[in-house]
Design a protein around this motif. Structure first.
Motif: not given
Length: 524
Positions: A1-3, A127-128, A136-138
């Motif tokens: 998983m990526y998220f 994301r992981i 954390q998000p960009d």
């Protein structure tokens, strides 16, 4: 998983694990605000559309996706937001389809099945990371783009693209009035009252933004030909580029392009099929041209022949200024200190570099992992996780300063089944090996073996290709080519490589991790 959210959803909905895994990988492909439809995802994944839709609805409940109801035109299949359709019917008595200009009345809306579109903003989801931790998000905390918010439309237009479209629009009008009059007789008619009219620049900007937010910018641009027929070729070229960004199939757009290009010398487009999903013979078969050019330049500088006793043995490539990665079986007869002095590498002559032969440092204790017995016998017996068939050679001179090197940390993500796979190396079958060649297969990626220690792909190789770098469609290093795969009636059906992430993980657990040069290499 990526998220991180996908992991959480999978833990609560184990019965949908396969669907969640695929949706998660599809979301990972999104580089900007994107729109997905369950039927498209199901067609690509070959999974049940109802189960895919159920999973996407779970993501909506978790505020990761926003679901927007869409109405599909029965004549041309163009999608329109149901809220905009109802608003137009309420104000004007009918909604004009942007695809075929047909008027849709309330009775048709009531009798037509509504479909769902799912909007996703990748910048707002954790994301992981490669170490398993949440990233954390960009742009956390900006509030500019959150799950559930309708996309702004210009999110997936680059600054260069927006500038080109703006320049074209400004060259066609002399006043805000001209823009409004054009909008009233074009695909922009449903939102003509939302245009800013205080200055020409603002009026053009709002036309661009409002059109693109509704995925109508390509249609609006084609309508522009009516007021600027002398700019036909440029209009069509730009409109076709913008249309490729939209997840839809507009027969009206195709027909209009065909009409406009019928007498033009260029551009000529083949738009005779219904959609990308039906045009493509494999998943994501297209490569960015500028990225490909850079990749070829880098490959020429960084990929080398491995030589023993001045004979070509196989392929290797720079992973640091003075370190070359290759296969253990390529150099297995030269691993002892007494034999290392006979090892060297050779970089081919390129347009701006001369042929370079560099000796291997004989004092360097070569980090390596052997292949498995199954590899050598050509069986499908899963290798032990420590049997990764690699070796890292240290050069007697640093050469990466002018050549650069490929990173072991480009990505831990493996391709999706069917994605293109590229390999660059020095195929044989006999010594001396050929000059640098590259091969690609699309569909290319097949999957992993039973214990995830080998990548399987259809990209062609020959003896001598062992030790070649393997790349995904984004030109990221993902593997080390090492062996052929299943044998067919006339030729081998596939080939095998070692995932780079497995080599990195192995080195981090090995005694070589404490060698200073390896510590530097393994730093992420």
């Amino acid at each position: 998983m990526y998220f991180q959210i996908s992991v959480s959803i999978a833990e609560k909905n184990a019965e949908f694990h396969q669907e969640i895994e695929f949706v998660d990988s599809m979301l990972d492909e999104a580089e900007s605000t994107s729109v997905f439809q369950a039927r498209h995802v199901a067609r690509i994944s070959r999974l049940d559309v109802n189960r895919i839709e159920a999973v996407m609805d779970i993501y909506v409940e978790e505020q990761t996706l926003r679901c927007v109801e869409m109405l599909k035109c029965e004549q041309c299949s163009t999608l329109a937001k149901l809220t905009e359709v109802n608003e137009a019917i309420r104000e004007q008595g009918a909604f004009e389809c942007s695809g075929c200009s047909r008027e849709i009345e309330q009775s048709e809306v009531e009798s037509t099945d509504v479909t769902s579109a799912y909007y996703f903003d990748p910048s707002s989801v954790s994301r992981i990371g490669s170490d398993g931790a949440s990233e954390q998000p960009d742009n956390p905390g900006t509030g500019s783009s959150r799950p559930g918010r309708e996309p702004t439309g210009d999110a997936d237009l680059s600054e260069r693209e927006a500038s080109i479209v703006t320049e074209l629009l400004l060259s066609c009008f002399t006043s805000p009035n001209d823009v409004v009059n054009f909008a009233s007789n074009s695909s922009a008619r449903p939102f003509r009252h939302e245009l800013e009219t205080n200055t020409l620049a603002n009026c053009v900007r709002s036309l661009l933004e409002q059109s693109h937010r509704r995925e109508l910018l390509s249609d609006v641009l084609l309508d522009l030909e009516k007021v600027a027929p002398n700019k036909r070729d440029r209009i069509v070229a730009i409109a076709n580029h913008i249309e490729a960004k939209y997840d839809r199939a507009s027969r009206h757009f195709r027909d209009e392009v065909a009409r406009l290009t019928e007498s033009a010398s260029e551009p000529q487009f083949d738009l005779g099929r219904d959609s990308f999903l039906e045009e493509a013979t494999s998943r994501n078969p297209f490569l960015d041209v500028s990225g490909l050019r850079d990749w070829i330049d880098n490959a020429e500088r960084r990929i080398c022949r491995i030589r023993g006793d001045e004979d070509d043995l196989g392929t290797g490539f720079l992973i640091a200024d003075d370190l070359v990665l290759t296969c253990q079986h390529v150099v297995k007869h030269f691993l002892e200190e007494a034999d290392r002095e006979y090892l060297s590498v050779c970089f081919d002559k390129t347009r701006d570099t001369a042929e370079l032969i560099v000796k291997v440092d004989p004092t360097w204790d070569i980090p390596f992992s052997k292949p498995s017995v199954g590899d050598e016998l050509g069986t499908d017996e899963p290798p032990d996780p420590t049997e990764l068939d690699f070796a890292i050679l240290k050069l007697s001179t640093q050469v990466g300063g002018e050549r650069g090197s490929f990173s072991l940390h480009d990505t831990r993500r493996l391709p999706l089944v069917g994605d293109p796979i590229l390999i660059a190396g020095h195929p044989g079958p006999n010594a001396p090996l050929q000059r640098l060649k590259f091969s690609m297969a699309a569909p290319g990626y097949v999957g992993l073996n039973k214990n995830d220690t080998r990548m399987i792909y259809k990209t062609s190789t020959l003896k001598g290709s062992s030790g070649s770098p393997v790349f995904n469609r984004k030109f990221q290093l993902i593997g080390l080519h090492h062996n052929r795969g299943e044998e067919g009636e006339t030729h081998y059906q596939n080939n095998r490589g070692i995932p780079i992430s497995k080599i990195v993980d192995y080195l981090r657990q090995s005694h070589w991790k404490d060698v200073q040069r390896m510590e530097d290499l393994l730093e992420h």
